[in-house]
Design a protein around this motif. Structure first.
Motif, PDB file in Angstrom:
ATOM      1  N   SER A  20      11.682  11.721  74.536  1.00  0.00           N
ATOM      2  CA  SER A  20      10.545  10.814  74.709  1.00  0.00           C
ATOM      3  C   SER A  20      10.996   9.360  74.606  1.00  0.00           C
ATOM      4  O   SER A  20      11.870   9.013  73.807  1.00  0.00           O
ATOM      5  N   ALA A  21      10.343   8.512  75.419  1.00  0.00           N
ATOM      6  CA  ALA A  21      10.626   7.071  75.363  1.00  0.00           C
ATOM      7  C   ALA A  21      10.233   6.512  73.990  1.00  0.00           C
ATOM      8  O   ALA A  21      10.809   5.522  73.533  1.00  0.00           O
ATOM      9  N   LYS A  22       9.265   7.160  73.338  1.00  0.00           N
ATOM     10  CA  LYS A  22       8.813   6.658  72.021  1.00  0.00           C
ATOM     11  C   LYS A  22       9.904   6.834  70.964  1.00  0.00           C
ATOM     12  O   LYS A  22      10.117   5.957  70.127  1.00  0.00           O
ATOM     13  N   THR A  23      10.595   7.944  71.016  1.00  0.00           N
ATOM     14  CA  THR A  23      11.692   8.179  70.058  1.00  0.00           C
ATOM     15  C   THR A  23      12.810   7.166  70.304  1.00  0.00           C
ATOM     16  O   THR A  23      13.325   6.543  69.371  1.00  0.00           O
ATOM     17  N   LEU A  24      13.175   7.004  71.563  1.00  0.00           N
ATOM     18  CA  LEU A  24      14.220   6.042  71.921  1.00  0.00           C
ATOM     19  C   LEU A  24      13.815   4.640  71.487  1.00  0.00           C
ATOM     20  O   LEU A  24      14.600   3.913  70.886  1.00  0.00           O
ATOM     21  N   ALA A  25      12.571   4.262  71.778  1.00  0.00           N
ATOM     22  CA  ALA A  25      12.090   2.916  71.453  1.00  0.00           C
ATOM     23  C   ALA A  25      12.115   2.691  69.946  1.00  0.00           C
ATOM     24  O   ALA A  25      12.531   1.625  69.479  1.00  0.00           O
ATOM     25  N   ALA A  26      11.673   3.683  69.180  1.00  0.00           N
ATOM     26  CA  ALA A  26      11.642   3.536  67.719  1.00  0.00           C
ATOM     27  C   ALA A  26      13.054   3.262  67.196  1.00  0.00           C
ATOM     28  O   ALA A  26      13.265   2.371  66.366  1.00  0.00           O
ATOM     29  N   VAL A  27      14.027   4.022  67.685  1.00  0.00           N
ATOM     30  CA  VAL A  27      15.400   3.908  67.162  1.00  0.00           C
ATOM     31  C   VAL A  27      16.073   2.606  67.613  1.00  0.00           C
ATOM     32  O   VAL A  27      16.673   1.884  66.802  1.00  0.00           O
ATOM     33  N   VAL A  28      15.985   2.264  68.897  1.00  0.00           N
ATOM     34  CA  VAL A  28      16.682   1.056  69.373  1.00  0.00           C
ATOM     35  C   VAL A  28      15.985  -0.205  68.861  1.00  0.00           C
ATOM     36  O   VAL A  28      16.639  -1.216  68.606  1.00  0.00           O
TER      37      VAL A  28
END
Lengths: 168, 160
Positions: free
Chosen positions: B56-64
């Protein structure tokens, strides 16, 4: 456009940015202002791209993709600029070079040459801080401007949090 | 939720770092923050992946986004420590200073001495064995590696 495609285009733009720097722009971008402008240009372009992507169809996945792209660009540019500045001329590197060449005796004996690195910049630094509205000159000397008080307070907090005291 | 979790992870990292910096004040602050921030970042990834999935883009966004905030924090506190302009602004919080007082406080000679002592305390240079040779300092293996890396960067960025 899907979120995955959007991210791919964004990363490709950053890759092109690096290639453009290495192959074309490197000899021309020698000053801090120039290299900063080079990165601000990319940041603004990606920001506009991200805003358009989100506005076209507002959903949380697209919003997350936009934040991810801007964050990745932030990491790229911050890392690049830190490495660029770190490798410029500095007291620390000059001392390391002298140590390698067996010419480092002590701080005081080497200071005369190295002091020239700082003296030229000191006056320019005060005027630069004044032009940014951070300092104000008075009949008694220099004091913080209104903006300077806020910046100084934030800087003090940034030292207090990780319990840092030695400055220089 | 993912956006708030990034901020929450950053606040947790900063507070734990502040506590650790007071418990072990002689440790390198950057390394300390990396040691604290990295497992928190991994936990952030796990929590968001459990909610939204790994792709999910949300997981990626949260981490980066968390990674970017961490890098920004590192950059800002090292800037506050090392930048002469930043030091000057903090010093002026105590009141106005005359030009001569500023020049004395930020005498370039003392700036060199501070850098010199820092190179010794971080193990980049050490005292050469006295013997018959005059006292002097030499690079440690760590100092050699750092200088090699700095020189490689200088060539890459065409600073020479």
């Amino acid at each position: 456009m899907s979120a995955a495609k959007f991210l791919n285009y964004g990363v490709a733009a950053m890759a092109l940015h690096v290639i453009a720097y290495m192959l074309v722009c490197r000899p021309k971008l020698r000053t801090e202002t120039a290299i900063l402008a080079f990165h601000v240009f990319l940041a603004l372009a990606l920001f506009v791209f991200a805003v358009i992507f989100v506005v076209l169809s507002i959903d949380e996945e697209r919003w997350a993709a936009a934040v991810a792209l801007v964050s990745v660009n932030g990491i790229y540019s911050l890392t690049f600029l830190e490495l660029w500045t770190l490798s410029q001329i500095s007291y620390s590197r000059e001392l390391l070079v002298r140590a390698k060449n067996g010419k480092l005796r002590s701080a005081s004996s080497n200071a005369d040459e190295l002091v020239r690195l700082g003296n030229e910049k000191r006056s320019a630094r005060l005027l630069s801080l004044r032009s940014m509205g951070l300092l104000a000159s008075t009949e008694h000397g220099w004091k913080l401007g209104r903006r300077g008080k806020l910046v100084a307070a934030v800087l003090q907090l940034l030292l207090w949090l990780p319990n840092l005291r030695l400055r220089g | 939720m993912w956006f708030a979790s990034s901020f929450g992870a950053l606040v947790t990292s900063v507070l734990l770092h502040a506590a650790a910096a007071r418990i072990a004040p002689l440790r390198n602050r950057v390394v300390m923050f990396l040691l604290i921030g990295t497992p928190i970042g991994l936990m952030l990834a796990l929590i968001n992946a459990a909610s939204f999935g790994w792709t999910s883009a949300k997981t990626l966004a949260a981490v980066v986004f968390y990674a970017f905030l961490c890098e920004l924090y590192l950059f800002l506190f090292t800037l506050a420590l090392a930048s002469i302009s930043a030091n000057l602004l903090i010093t002026l919080r105590g009141g106005a200073m005359r030009q001569e007082d500023i020049q004395e406080l930020y005498d370039s000679r003392s700036m060199v001495a501070i850098r010199f002592n820092r190179l010794i305390s971080t193990g980049l240079i050490c005292l050469r064995s006295a013997g018959l040779e005059a006292e002097g300092y030499e690079l440690t293996a760590r100092g050699e590696r750092l200088l090699g890396a700095l020189n490689a960067l200088r060539r890459t960025f065409r600073h020479e």
